[in-house]
Design a protein around this motif. Structure first.
Motif, PDB file in Angstrom:
ATOM      1  N   HIS A 372       2.913   0.736  -6.660  1.00 36.22           N
ATOM      2  CA  HIS A 372       1.990  -0.255  -7.197  1.00 36.22           C
ATOM      3  C   HIS A 372       2.643  -1.634  -7.225  1.00 36.22           C
ATOM      4  O   HIS A 372       2.018  -2.636  -6.875  1.00 36.22           O
ATOM      5  CB  HIS A 372       1.543   0.147  -8.596  1.00 36.22           C
ATOM      6  CG  HIS A 372       0.288  -0.530  -8.997  1.00 36.22           C
ATOM      7  ND1 HIS A 372      -0.951  -0.097  -8.598  1.00 36.22           N
ATOM      8  CD2 HIS A 372       0.080  -1.659  -9.697  1.00 36.22           C
ATOM      9  CE1 HIS A 372      -1.868  -0.927  -9.055  1.00 36.22           C
ATOM     10  NE2 HIS A 372      -1.260  -1.882  -9.728  1.00 36.22           N
ATOM     11  N   LEU A 376       1.328  -4.982  -5.334  1.00 35.45           N
ATOM     12  CA  LEU A 376       1.098  -6.265  -6.020  1.00 35.45           C
ATOM     13  C   LEU A 376       1.885  -7.389  -5.362  1.00 35.45           C
ATOM     14  O   LEU A 376       1.393  -8.511  -5.238  1.00 35.45           O
ATOM     15  CB  LEU A 376       1.498  -6.160  -7.498  1.00 35.45           C
ATOM     16  CG  LEU A 376       0.608  -5.297  -8.383  1.00 35.45           C
ATOM     17  CD1 LEU A 376       1.125  -5.310  -9.811  1.00 35.45           C
ATOM     18  CD2 LEU A 376      -0.831  -5.779  -8.356  1.00 35.45           C
ATOM     19  N   ASN A 409      -5.810  -3.450  -9.717  1.00 37.54           N
ATOM     20  CA  ASN A 409      -5.174  -3.427 -11.033  1.00 37.54           C
ATOM     21  C   ASN A 409      -5.861  -2.568 -12.070  1.00 37.54           C
ATOM     22  O   ASN A 409      -5.223  -2.119 -13.020  1.00 37.54           O
ATOM     23  CB  ASN A 409      -5.007  -4.857 -11.534  1.00 37.54           C
ATOM     24  CG  ASN A 409      -3.892  -5.523 -10.774  1.00 37.54           C
ATOM     25  OD1 ASN A 409      -2.735  -5.185 -10.967  1.00 37.54           O
ATOM     26  ND2 ASN A 409      -4.237  -6.433  -9.872  1.00 37.54           N
TER      27      ASN A 409
END
Ligand SMILES: Cc1cc2nc3c(=O)[nH]c(=O)nc-3n(C[C@H](O)[C@H](O)[C@H](O)COP(=O)(O)OP(=O)(O)OC[C@H]3O[C@@H](n4cnc5c(N)ncnc54)[C@H](O)[C@@H]3O)c2cc1C
Length: 567
Positions: A372, A376, A409
């Motif tokens: 993750h 990002l 998110n």
């Protein structure tokens, strides 16, 4: 002069994980001493901001959930996550998460429907730790020795000896215990002493982290405040956490790849770029703690009588708010195993379950978090140059960025899979059957009674949470019966013969019977399914012996974990 202390269990480190471990042990009736270097009441660093539903469930069992939920941001302060061009700029997306006042009544948000009596909570470690510490201090079997630094640990066949120093008086203190657990954080002494080594990815990215006081910031906002506000623009991407909802904020400045060290970036300029304010804006730096995002995991969590828990055992980038929360899950797991052994109904073999269960799960969570974080990073590197332009193209860029930011998110901020989906696939304590546990992702979860899974949560007819009805102390297994005609005497007798606490709970909820799909289910003290069946097994003593760690690994157990089994 050397002072001597004796305790059944010594916990080294009174951070959130050490405190929860000690509280769980004390609740199970085990005497425990916590050695903590910090002064009593000395604040921790301003790091963790998210307490998972799973941790809140543990706090509920410990009787501290309500106090934790009543602390932190003001009751009506949004817990939303907002994405903006800058903190004071244009909003691109917002993940709705109810404020604590509305947490139990507002079910519209992406985590509003979760099957739990305790949804997540947003609170900084600054507020969380004092609540935990004061509740811990009030527990009869628990002692906290502040200003006590453990310097060395050594074990023999009968116990562990810790050498410590009283940081106030300089006095040497020797502590003898049966078991010692290192909850002493990322640079753990205990981890080194048991010969564990960290491996994984030792660099993912750098973050300049600055704790500021900015009394005017609220007045500068164009949109309602949020708990976390991300700034997404081509100059500087960052994040601002509301700490007290009034004037204190934690500003994270995510350094780019070409910014090779913390000092290469002008902190003040970066903070102003993230906030979207000029030189006239006033703020004061209260503290700074820059950090490198990593993914590191110890290769062992135990050496005979010594264990490690929390950041001592694993450190990773705090995506999905899962660093402390994973450590709290370690603590709950280890506490009941140790208590079962110290109470005499489980042989030492039960302790093997800790590493067998927790190491693969922390490996999985660490990979979720790292993947993750990398996604990002890619998103930050691809911010459209015209995202702030007052043109139709700029508007289209903002709309597209908002959708992408939300989609990526919401998975980490409403991570049902990380909370509820993980299951123990290869435990020596679980009686597996032919069905495999459902796959899960970071965000998705399917409740299941497959052995190893989280005991599915349901509300009982009287309005109570199933979890409140499960036997809590001692620790105790719970025998859930969904059909009162099924004879459970053989199971209860077998447990009685082995002195293993097993409490019967009749569940008279048709939906629950359908969800569980079996007339009988045994739930462990940490609310994972240990066994299920249509009737008591023909040889109930064999089952009871498995549950108390008195037999080796189940022949029907799945293969040992060898990487993330995510689908
Ligand atoms: C910026 C940031 C944001 C984060 N956000 C989140 C989040 O939202 N959610 C989440 O779950 N996690 C988050 N984390 C991670 C979280 O802060 C840690 O995982 C958590 O603090 C670990 O708790 P711990 O008790 O294992 O270790 P620590 O908090 O490090 O506590 C260790 C304790 O041991 C004591 N100690 C150390 N050595 C000794 C010794 N020899 N003798 C006696 N005492 C000793 C220390 O004084 C300390 O009190 C975040 C981390 C960072 C950096």
């Amino acid at each position: 002069m050397t002072r001597s202390l004796v305790t059944p269990v010594l916990v080294v480190g009174g951070g959130p994980v050490g405190l929860v471990l000690a509280m769980c042990l004390a609740r199970h009736g085990v005497e425990v001493l916590v050695a903590e270097m910090r002064h009593r009441g000395e604040p921790p660093s301003v790091k963790c901001n998210h307490v998972s539903a799973r941790s809140m469930e543990i706090f509920r069992q410990l009787g501290v959930a309500a106090r934790v939920r009543d602390s932190g941001l003001p009751a009506a302060h949004c817990h939303d996550v907002a994405y903006r061009t800058t903190t004071t700029g244009v909003e691109l997306a917002r993940i709705m998460i109810p404020c604590r006042r509305d947490r139990f009544s507002d079910t519209h948000g992406p985590d509003g429907h979760w099957p739990t009596p305790e949804p997540p909570h947003r609170i900084n470690q600054l507020y969380l730790e004092p609540v935990l510490a004061s509740c811990a201090q009030a527990m009869p079997k628990l002692r906290i020795a502040n200003r006590l630094q453990v310097l060395d640990v050594a074990q023999d066949d009968h116990g562990v000896t810790a050498e410590a120093r009283d940081l106030g008086t300089g006095e040497r203190v020797q502590i003898r215990c049966q078991f010692l657990i290192g909850c002493d954080g990322g640079s753990s002494l205990v981890r080194k002493k048991i010969g564990a080594t960290l491996s994984g990815t030792d660099f993912i990215g750098r973050t300049q982290s600055t704790f500021i006081r900015a009394p005017d910031l609220l007045k500068w906002l164009k949109h309602p405040p949020a708990w976390a506000t991300f700034s997404v623009n081509p100059r500087r991407c960052g994040n601002v956490y509301a700490i007290d909802g009034v004037e204190r904020w934690l500003v994270h400045n995510y350094l780019r790849h070409d910014e090779a060290d913390f000092d290469a970036v002008d902190r003040d300029r970066a903070i102003r770029q993230i906030l979207g304010v000029g030189s006239e804006f006033r703020y004061e730096v209260l503290g700074q703690e820059d950090w490198i995002a990593r993914r590191l995991l110890a290769d062992r969590f135990r050496n005979r009588r010594i264990f490690i828990c929390g950041d001592a055992a694993h450190i990773w980038v705090p995506m999905a708010g899962y660093g402390m929360n994973a450590g709290i899950a370690d603590a709950e797991n280890l506490a009941w195993l140790l208590a079962a052994h110290l109470h005499g109904w489980a042989p030492e073999g039960i302790l093997d379950a800790y590493e067998r269960e927790r190491l693969p799960i922390t490996e999985q969570v660490s990979r979720f978090a790292m993947d993750h974080a990398l996604a990002l990073q890619r998103q930050r590197e691809a911010v459209p140059p015209d995202i702030e332009a007052e043109t139709p193209q700029g508007e289209a860029a903002r709309a597209a960025a908002g959708r992408a930011l939300y989609e990526l998110n919401v998975q980490q901020y409403c991570c049902a899979g990380l909370n509820f989906g993980y299951h123990y696939d290869d435990s020596p304590l679980i009686a597996y059957d032919a069905e495999r546990a459902p796959a899960y992702t970071m965000a998705s979860y399917t409740p299941s009674s497959v052995p190893g899974c989280r005991t599915p949560h349901v509300w009982l007819r009287d309005g109570r949470s199933l979890y409140d009805a499960l036997a809590a102390e001692s620790p105790t297994y719970s025998l859930l019966r969904f059909d009162p005609r099924v004879d459970v005497a053989p199971l209860l007798d077998a447990a009685h013969r082995r002195r293993m606490p097993l409490a019967l709970l009749d569940v008279d909820v048709p939906d629950a019977a359908a969800l569980y799909g079996h007339a009988l289910v045994i739930s462990r003290p940490d609310r994972h399914v240990a066994w299920r069946g249509a009737a008591a097994p023909i040889q109930p003593l064999n089952l009871i012996d498995r549950l108390r760690g008195a037999v080796g690994p189940s022949p029907s157990a799945g293969p040992r974990f060898s990487g993330p089994s995510l689908h």
